[in-house]
Write a protein that holds these residues in place. Sequence first.
Motif, PDB file in Angstrom:
ATOM      1  N   ARG A  75      21.580   7.367   8.253  1.00 13.76           N
ATOM      2  CA  ARG A  75      22.897   8.005   8.179  1.00 13.76           C
ATOM      3  C   ARG A  75      23.344   8.175   6.727  1.00 13.76           C
ATOM      4  NH1 ARG A  75      25.994   4.974  13.199  1.00 13.76           N
ATOM      5  NH2 ARG A  75      25.373   6.476  14.818  1.00 13.76           N
ATOM      6  N   SER A 117      29.579  14.522   7.773  1.00 11.68           N
ATOM      7  CA  SER A 117      28.404  14.976   8.523  1.00 11.68           C
ATOM      8  C   SER A 117      27.916  13.910   9.492  1.00 11.68           C
ATOM      9  CB  SER A 117      27.271  15.339   7.548  1.00 11.68           C
ATOM     10  OG  SER A 117      26.778  14.174   6.899  1.00 11.68           O
ATOM     11  N   GLU A 118      28.425  12.673   9.321  1.00 12.78           N
ATOM     12  CA  GLU A 118      28.031  11.549  10.168  1.00 12.78           C
ATOM     13  C   GLU A 118      29.285  10.888  10.743  1.00 12.78           C
ATOM     14  OE1 GLU A 118      24.955  10.409  11.048  1.00 12.78           O
ATOM     15  OE2 GLU A 118      24.160  12.234  10.122  1.00 12.78           O
ATOM     16  N   SER A 134      29.371   7.128  11.621  1.00 14.02           N
ATOM     17  CA  SER A 134      29.119   6.122  10.588  1.00 14.02           C
ATOM     18  C   SER A 134      30.373   5.292  10.355  1.00 14.02           C
ATOM     19  CB  SER A 134      28.683   6.785   9.287  1.00 14.02           C
ATOM     20  OG  SER A 134      29.759   7.495   8.706  1.00 14.02           O
ATOM     21  N   THR A 150      26.715   3.723   4.818  1.00  6.85           N
ATOM     22  CA  THR A 150      27.857   4.528   4.355  1.00  6.85           C
ATOM     23  C   THR A 150      29.029   3.648   3.948  1.00  6.85           C
ATOM     24  OG1 THR A 150      28.739   4.759   6.612  1.00  6.85           O
ATOM     25  CG2 THR A 150      27.187   6.453   5.846  1.00  6.85           C
TER      26      THR A 150
END
Length: 240
Positions: A93, A124-125, A128, A198
């Motif tokens: 991720r 975009s994740e 996360s 992240t």
Amino acid sequence: MTPGPDLQQLIDTIRQDAGTDDVLVQLATASSTINDLTSTSDAALGYFVDRARGAGKSWVEISTVLGVSKQAAHKRFADSWAAAPDFSRFTNRCRAVLEAAGVAAQARNHSFIGTEHVLLGMYSEPASIATKVLLAHDITEEKVAAAIEPLSPARGPEAADQTDTALNEGPPFTRRAAHVLQDAVSEALALGHNYVGTEHLLLAFYRGQAAIATKVLEQLGLDEATAWSDIRAQLTKLTK
């Protein structure tokens, strides 16, 4: 060569930005403005040094152009834009976020990946930890993009080269962004983790107070203490 602002133009701009005749407010505005100009100038110079290195130019050639000794040039720029860590420790991720940062940079027609693009890449994740923390505080991608615009404006389509967005092949990381990646490793180690996620990236933003991502996060109401608290809570959920 396009000339920069002369002294009087700079003074007039600072006075206008200060919005008052109070000499101390003007002095504080001047200090902030000059610091920003110095940081931006240094980053721009680092960018072109990195391009010269990428083109195979030696430190002797670069130092000659800069008018400094080889040792001085190397000391100042050796840890410049491309100084990103080994990505093998980064989770899938986290790597996806960094690849999305390259996409975000290209979408804004920037030929570099800055902390602002890494922050945009978080979205975009959505599953996360970092993105969950951001969204829990109503810090949406749209709000982040709007806050970034005056600090790092998007450019016209002719302003940047189109490059592959894969890690290590896309636009180079700025010095501050590279430091964020390095600091993310330090954050992971401090938490006793053998991976970089992240959440570590998000915490690393706060180590560079002048970074655009840091300014945006604080402007939108997420300070370091709150980010730490929320990340710990998310990690606790995962271990239950």
